[in-house]
Each structure stands twice: as structure tokens, then as C-alpha cells.
Motif scaffolding. Structure first.
Motif, mmCIF file in Angstrom:
data_model
loop_
_atom_site.group_PDB
_atom_site.id
_atom_site.type_symbol
_atom_site.label_atom_id
_atom_site.label_comp_id
_atom_site.label_asym_id
_atom_site.label_seq_id
_atom_site.Cartn_x
_atom_site.Cartn_y
_atom_site.Cartn_z
ATOM 1 N N ILE A 42 5.671 -14.267 -3.855
ATOM 2 C CA ILE A 42 5.928 -15.355 -4.800
ATOM 3 C C ILE A 42 6.460 -16.582 -4.072
ATOM 4 N N GLY A 43 7.202 -16.358 -3.000
ATOM 5 C CA GLY A 43 7.726 -17.464 -2.206
ATOM 6 C C GLY A 43 6.670 -18.186 -1.382
ATOM 7 N N GLY A 44 5.441 -17.669 -1.387
ATOM 8 C CA GLY A 44 4.354 -18.354 -0.708
ATOM 9 C C GLY A 44 3.881 -17.707 0.582
ATOM 10 N N GLU A 45 4.502 -16.614 1.010
ATOM 11 C CA GLU A 45 4.080 -15.958 2.247
ATOM 12 C C GLU A 45 2.832 -15.116 2.008
ATOM 13 N N SER A 46 2.023 -14.992 3.032
ATOM 14 C CA SER A 46 0.840 -14.134 2.937
ATOM 15 C C SER A 46 1.242 -12.687 3.209
ATOM 16 N N MET A 47 0.389 -11.772 2.774
ATOM 17 C CA MET A 47 0.650 -10.357 3.038
ATOM 18 C C MET A 47 0.676 -10.109 4.545
ATOM 19 N N LYS A 48 -0.170 -10.816 5.283
ATOM 20 C CA LYS A 48 -0.211 -10.662 6.736
ATOM 21 C C LYS A 48 1.130 -11.049 7.357
ATOM 22 N N THR A 49 1.704 -12.143 6.915
ATOM 23 C CA THR A 49 2.993 -12.592 7.434
ATOM 24 C C THR A 49 4.099 -11.606 7.059
ATOM 25 N N ILE A 50 4.093 -11.189 5.812
ATOM 26 C CA ILE A 50 5.124 -10.261 5.337
ATOM 27 C C ILE A 50 5.071 -8.962 6.140
ATOM 28 N N CYS A 51 3.880 -8.416 6.288
ATOM 29 C CA CYS A 51 3.735 -7.134 6.983
ATOM 30 C C CYS A 51 3.830 -7.274 8.494
ATOM 31 N N GLY A 52 3.835 -8.483 9.000
ATOM 32 C CA GLY A 52 4.071 -8.708 10.420
ATOM 33 C C GLY A 52 5.540 -8.544 10.779
ATOM 34 N N ASP A 53 6.392 -8.590 9.780
ATOM 35 C CA ASP A 53 7.833 -8.397 9.947
ATOM 36 C C ASP A 53 8.089 -6.904 10.157
ATOM 37 N N GLU A 54 8.746 -6.546 11.240
ATOM 38 C CA GLU A 54 8.990 -5.134 11.567
ATOM 39 C C GLU A 54 9.846 -4.419 10.522
ATOM 40 N N MET A 56 9.359 -4.597 7.402
ATOM 41 C CA MET A 56 8.514 -4.388 6.232
ATOM 42 C C MET A 56 7.434 -3.351 6.566
ATOM 43 N N PRO A 57 6.807 -2.767 5.535
ATOM 44 C CA PRO A 57 5.742 -1.786 5.796
ATOM 45 C C PRO A 57 4.528 -2.443 6.455
ATOM 46 N N ALA A 58 3.746 -1.639 7.143
ATOM 47 C CA ALA A 58 2.506 -2.126 7.742
ATOM 48 C C ALA A 58 1.520 -2.474 6.622
ATOM 49 N N ALA A 59 0.680 -3.475 6.869
ATOM 50 C CA ALA A 59 -0.277 -3.934 5.856
ATOM 51 C C ALA A 59 -1.189 -2.799 5.397
ATOM 52 N N THR A 60 -1.635 -1.971 6.318
ATOM 53 C CA THR A 60 -2.524 -0.871 5.929
ATOM 54 C C THR A 60 -1.843 0.074 4.949
ATOM 55 N N MET A 61 -0.549 0.274 5.123
ATOM 56 C CA MET A 61 0.179 1.159 4.202
ATOM 57 C C MET A 61 0.314 0.521 2.821
ATOM 58 N N VAL A 62 0.519 -0.806 2.791
ATOM 59 C CA VAL A 62 0.615 -1.511 1.506
ATOM 60 C C VAL A 62 -0.717 -1.423 0.780
ATOM 61 N N TYR A 63 -1.816 -1.703 1.486
ATOM 62 C CA TYR A 63 -3.138 -1.666 0.857
ATOM 63 C C TYR A 63 -3.511 -0.248 0.425
ATOM 64 N N LEU A 64 -3.120 0.736 1.200
ATOM 65 C CA LEU A 64 -3.378 2.121 0.829
ATOM 66 C C LEU A 64 -2.619 2.473 -0.452
ATOM 67 N N GLU A 65 -1.364 2.054 -0.533
ATOM 68 C CA GLU A 65 -0.577 2.317 -1.745
ATOM 69 C C GLU A 65 -1.167 1.588 -2.949
ATOM 70 N N MET A 66 -1.685 0.372 -2.716
ATOM 71 C CA MET A 66 -2.329 -0.368 -3.812
ATOM 72 C C MET A 66 -3.553 0.386 -4.327
ATOM 73 N N SER A 67 -4.285 1.034 -3.435
ATOM 74 C CA SER A 67 -5.481 1.765 -3.859
ATOM 75 C C SER A 67 -5.133 3.044 -4.617
ATOM 76 N N ARG A 68 -3.959 3.585 -4.368
ATOM 77 C CA ARG A 68 -3.546 4.850 -4.988
ATOM 78 C C ARG A 68 -2.750 4.678 -6.274
ATOM 79 N N ASN A 69 -1.973 3.616 -6.353
ATOM 80 C CA ASN A 69 -0.949 3.500 -7.387
ATOM 81 C C ASN A 69 -1.203 2.264 -8.251
ATOM 82 N N VAL A 70 -1.570 2.483 -9.499
ATOM 83 C CA VAL A 70 -1.903 1.382 -10.408
ATOM 84 C C VAL A 70 -0.696 0.468 -10.643
ATOM 85 N N GLU A 71 0.476 1.028 -10.812
ATOM 86 C CA GLU A 71 1.671 0.211 -11.064
ATOM 87 C C GLU A 71 2.003 -0.655 -9.847
#
Length: 147
Positions: A42-54, A56-71
């Protein structure tokens, strides 16, 4: 270490011992992690930037969770839609600060943000399609063909 012995995993001279194990990153489902991701989106950062932060979770894990979990996916989608508000507000500031020398670059940056907003929040920022026309159906003729 003996002159003819092989280095073992506990030997301080082995490359893995010198490099160390990489720090473990948090899971997207850890307590408060979804809220942190959404706040940064919401603050304007991209998922790539957010997940580049050590921290935070890795981007692949976020996308995997998005594919599994509707909420989880719904929360990220809502955050991305809200993010577009911040990015569109930013375009006004960019246009106001444009100079004769950089106006083409600013124009391209504004266009890129508008395109992204249209893709991530299509109901609000997408191209509007107006469909018109009349359709006449002769039910009797269609029924006669079926018989």
C-alpha cells in the motif's frame, strides 16, 4: 588438520564453514507477516522490493502461498488495488515537477504507472468498454429449425 586427511564439515578451513549457512527467512504465514507485506504494498513498494528485504519472505514463497490460500491472495489483491491509489497520486506530482528537458521521460514514467494501475485495479483504472447495439431473435424461426 593432518597433512593427508580430508577436510570434514566441522573443519574451519572448509568453504561451507567459512561461508556459513544463509539466514532463514520468515514464512509468509508467520504472525503479522501478511499485514507487513500489505502495508508495504500500500505504501507503494513492489513485491520484488519487499521480498528483497532479508527480514521478509522470499517472493517465491509469497506467490506459492497466494496460489494455495484464497484469503492470503485476496488480502494481497486488495493491497495492490490500494497501492494504485498511491502510484496514481505520485503521477500528479511527477507531472507537476516535469521540465522541458525531462518531460518525455516523465511522460513515459506516468504512462507505465497508469498501465500498471489498469492491470492491477482494472475496475477503477482499466479502459472502459461501451457495448451497444440491438439483438433481435426470432424465436419462432429458431424453434422451427429445431423441429
Amino acid at each position: 588438520m593432518a597433512p593427508h586427511s580430508k577436510p570434514g564439515p566441522d573443519d574451519p578451513d572448509t568453504p561451507s564453514a567459512k561461508m556459513g549457512r544463509p539466514p532463514e527467512r520468515p514464512a509468509p504465514t508467520d504472525a503479522g507477516m501478511l499485514e507487513r507485506i500489505c502495508e508495504r504494498l500500500i505504501g507503494g513498494e513492489s513485491m520484488k522490493t519487499i521480498c528483497g528485504d532479508e527480514s521478509m519472505p522470499a517472493a517465491t514463497m509469497v506467490y506459492l502461498e497466494m496460489s494455495r490460500n484464497v484469503e492470503f491472495r485476496t488480502a494481497i489483491t486488495c493491497a495492490r488495488e490500494a497501492q494504485q491509489e498511491a502510484l496514481i497520486d505520485e503521477t500528479v506530482d511527477m507531472a507537476d515537477k516535469a521540465t522541458v528537458e525531462d518531460h518525455q521521460v516523465v511522460k513515459l514514467r506516468i504512462w507505465a504507472r497508469q498501465w500498471r494501475a489498469a492491470k492491477l485495479a482494472p475496475k477503477k483504472y482499466g479502459d472502459k468498454l461501451e457495448l451497444g447495439g440491438a439483438l433481435t431473435v426470432n424465436h419462432e424461426a429458431a424453434l422451427a429449425e429445431l423441429e
